[in-house]
Design a protein around this motif. Structure first.
Motif, mmCIF file in Angstrom:
data_model
loop_
_atom_site.group_PDB
_atom_site.id
_atom_site.type_symbol
_atom_site.label_atom_id
_atom_site.label_comp_id
_atom_site.label_asym_id
_atom_site.label_seq_id
_atom_site.Cartn_x
_atom_site.Cartn_y
_atom_site.Cartn_z
ATOM 1 N N THR A 33 0.604 -1.197 0.104
ATOM 2 C CA THR A 33 0.040 0.038 0.046
ATOM 3 C C THR A 33 0.809 1.374 -0.100
ATOM 4 O O THR A 33 0.630 2.238 -0.802
ATOM 5 C CB THR A 33 -1.009 0.059 1.359
ATOM 6 O OG1 THR A 33 -1.618 -0.921 1.058
ATOM 7 C CG2 THR A 33 -1.756 1.217 1.348
ATOM 8 N N ALA A 37 1.160 3.610 -3.222
ATOM 9 C CA ALA A 37 0.517 5.012 -3.087
ATOM 10 C C ALA A 37 1.619 6.002 -3.618
ATOM 11 O O ALA A 37 1.419 6.982 -4.256
ATOM 12 C CB ALA A 37 0.287 5.389 -1.526
ATOM 13 N N ILE A 300 -6.224 -0.521 -2.233
ATOM 14 C CA ILE A 300 -6.125 0.343 -0.902
ATOM 15 C C ILE A 300 -5.540 1.714 -1.371
ATOM 16 O O ILE A 300 -5.858 2.674 -1.330
ATOM 17 C CB ILE A 300 -5.625 -0.100 0.260
ATOM 18 C CG1 ILE A 300 -6.541 -1.463 0.976
ATOM 19 C CG2 ILE A 300 -5.549 1.063 1.263
ATOM 20 C CD1 ILE A 300 -5.876 -2.047 1.843
ATOM 21 N N ALA A 301 -4.267 1.399 -2.085
ATOM 22 C CA ALA A 301 -3.516 2.562 -2.672
ATOM 23 C C ALA A 301 -4.235 3.383 -3.466
ATOM 24 O O ALA A 301 -4.301 4.551 -3.488
ATOM 25 C CB ALA A 301 -1.950 2.288 -3.073
ATOM 26 N N VAL A 303 -7.496 3.692 -4.051
ATOM 27 C CA VAL A 303 -8.477 4.391 -3.374
ATOM 28 C C VAL A 303 -7.823 5.372 -2.666
ATOM 29 O O VAL A 303 -8.662 6.722 -2.323
ATOM 30 C CB VAL A 303 -9.425 3.288 -2.529
ATOM 31 C CG1 VAL A 303 -10.190 4.319 -1.650
ATOM 32 C CG2 VAL A 303 -9.971 2.262 -3.289
ATOM 33 N N TYR A 304 -6.902 5.249 -1.688
ATOM 34 C CA TYR A 304 -6.415 6.463 -0.889
ATOM 35 C C TYR A 304 -5.689 7.559 -1.997
ATOM 36 O O TYR A 304 -6.117 8.738 -1.515
ATOM 37 C CB TYR A 304 -5.233 5.731 -0.122
ATOM 38 C CG TYR A 304 -4.177 6.632 0.597
ATOM 39 C CD1 TYR A 304 -4.697 7.497 1.782
ATOM 40 C CD2 TYR A 304 -3.168 7.144 -0.014
ATOM 41 C CE1 TYR A 304 -3.944 8.115 2.414
ATOM 42 C CE2 TYR A 304 -2.295 8.038 0.724
ATOM 43 C CZ TYR A 304 -2.741 8.662 2.068
ATOM 44 O OH TYR A 304 -2.062 9.515 2.659
ATOM 45 N N VAL A 305 -5.263 7.392 -2.992
ATOM 46 C CA VAL A 305 -4.620 8.334 -3.555
ATOM 47 C C VAL A 305 -5.571 9.183 -4.731
ATOM 48 O O VAL A 305 -5.774 10.206 -4.577
ATOM 49 C CB VAL A 305 -3.391 7.818 -4.601
ATOM 50 C CG1 VAL A 305 -3.035 8.846 -5.415
ATOM 51 C CG2 VAL A 305 -2.328 7.290 -3.786
ATOM 52 N N ALA A 308 -9.661 9.312 -2.152
ATOM 53 C CA ALA A 308 -9.335 10.193 -1.048
ATOM 54 C C ALA A 308 -8.266 11.215 -1.471
ATOM 55 O O ALA A 308 -8.035 12.042 -0.439
ATOM 56 C CB ALA A 308 -8.911 9.394 0.261
ATOM 57 N N ALA A 310 -5.153 11.305 -1.288
ATOM 58 C CA ALA A 310 -3.771 11.083 -0.564
ATOM 59 C C ALA A 310 -3.706 12.148 0.511
ATOM 60 O O ALA A 310 -2.556 13.003 0.321
ATOM 61 C CB ALA A 310 -2.676 11.134 -1.518
#
Length: 369
Positions: A33, A37, A300-301, A303-305, A308, A310
């Motif tokens: 992750t 990211a 997850i990375a 979605v996070y970057v 969301a 990042a």
């Protein structure tokens, strides 16, 4: 030979010992992750910057004096325009304006399409102005006094990175804000029809104007491509965290083989399982853990970057007070993901299969006792 029964039995053992594999799964997911990211953010920002460079002139000329940016004159523009191979030279006025109330800098850019009473701003600039209750107009303070411009447009955060902290005004207003005369410029944009001559003409401009620096478009693009690979000590700390986590992960994997699993392997050997079957079982079990953790980490990375945007991690790359208004464009480099897969999943599998093979070929009598 890997059979259906062997696969089913391997999966049953995996779920039976899920508490032993859970730690490895979580650590592996964390590593993938974090690295994914970093790669996603870097690729997204590089892509936006390189894309913006495509629309820039072939050569950008900037002047310096005592190591600081200095003005270019109309005479400098005419001398560059006389060079063979140059089709056009445009003088532009760009610079930075300090917004004291927020303690941040805005980039001032010329836009002849705007009227003399108007300006357009980037999304980050717009938010900073609204924080000080500038809704429809903004006051510029210069040595010659104050003047006000009307805000007519806000550039979308998804346009590109360079417009986020920029204010676009009429060239006359840009000169007034930055203190330039009518025949003074901050940069010269040089157009060269023949791409093969760009480098030679840039060298001629450097010789013609000894205090100036001529930068070809290719050099700007190359600089952007390497800009986000290294970001000081904080960026290296991320890799250090990943390396330490990966070493802990590998130590845990080896410990699983030489601990209770050594007795398990001995029992399997004693009831007729061959070395190949035991290695295949370990390959299946840890392959499921590694592949699921890798896939989960990449997801997850992503979605996070890109969903969301990042939070926290993006500041390592942008580091600007206005950076939180930049939207990251979804870019996935499959080649880099493949390299990440090779240098994470394969060592993970190797540090289980090799010890398992070593245990399987050893004398099983002591382990059974």
């Amino acid at each position: 030979m890997i059979t259906r029964n062997l696969i089913e039995y391997s999966i049953i053992l995996l779920f039976k010992d899920r508490s032993d594999h859970l730690f490895s799964f979580l650590i592996f997911t964390f590593i993938v992750t974090l690295l994914s990211a970093v790669l996603f953010i870097s690729d997204s920002l590089q892509s936006d910057l390189v894309e913006s460079v495509k629309f820039q002139p072939d050569i950008v000329v900037e002047n310096t004096l005592a190591g600081r940016a200095f003005k270019l004159s109309e005479e400098d523009l005419e001398r560059v325009a006389e060079l063979a191979g140059v089709s056009a030279v445009e003088g532009v006025v760009e610079g930075r304006y300090y917004f004291a109330q927020q303690r941040i800098w805005f980039d001032i850019k010329s836009d002849p399409s705007l009227s003399i009473a108007q300006m357009s701003v980037g999304a980050g600039v717009r938010e900073a102005m609204r924080a000080q209750h500038y809704e429809d107009e903004f006051n510029f303070f210069t040595p010659k006094g104050k003047f006000t411009l009307k805000i007519i447009n806000t550039h979308s955060p998804s346009t590109h990175l360079l417009s986020n902290g920029a204010i676009y005004v009429h060239p006359i207003n840009a000169r007034a804000i930055l203190g330039f005369g009518l025949e003074e410029y901050s940069k010269l944009y040089v157009s060269v029809p023949n791409p093969n001559e760009v480098g030679d003409i840039a060298l001629k401009i450097d010789q013609l104007l000894p205090t100036a620096k001529a930068t070809p478009k290719e050099d700007v693009m190359a600089g952007y491509q390497h800009l986000f690979y290294y970001k000081g000590g904080i960026f290296m700390i991320l890799y250090l965290v990943c390396m330490v986590s990966f070493l802990i992960l590998l130590k845990n994997q080896i410990g699983l083989v030489y601990g209770e699993k050594k007795r398990e392997i001995a029992i399997l050997r004693s009831i007729g399982y061959g070395i190949r079957e035991i290695i295949a079982m370990k390959f299946i079990q840890n392959g499921v853990v590694a592949l699921s953790a890798f896939g989960m980490g990449v997801l997850i990375a992503y979605v996070y970057v890109f969903v969301a945007q990042a939070p926290l991690l993006r500041l390592i790359f942008l580091g600007s007070e206005l950076s939180h208004r930049v939207e990251l464009t979804p870019i996935v480099d499959l080649n880099l993901l493949f390299l990440l897969f090779v240098f994470s999943v394969i060592p993970f599998m190797a540090f289980v299969i090799l010890p398992s093979w070593k245990v399987a070929i050893a004398d099983m009598s002591e382990a059974v006792r």
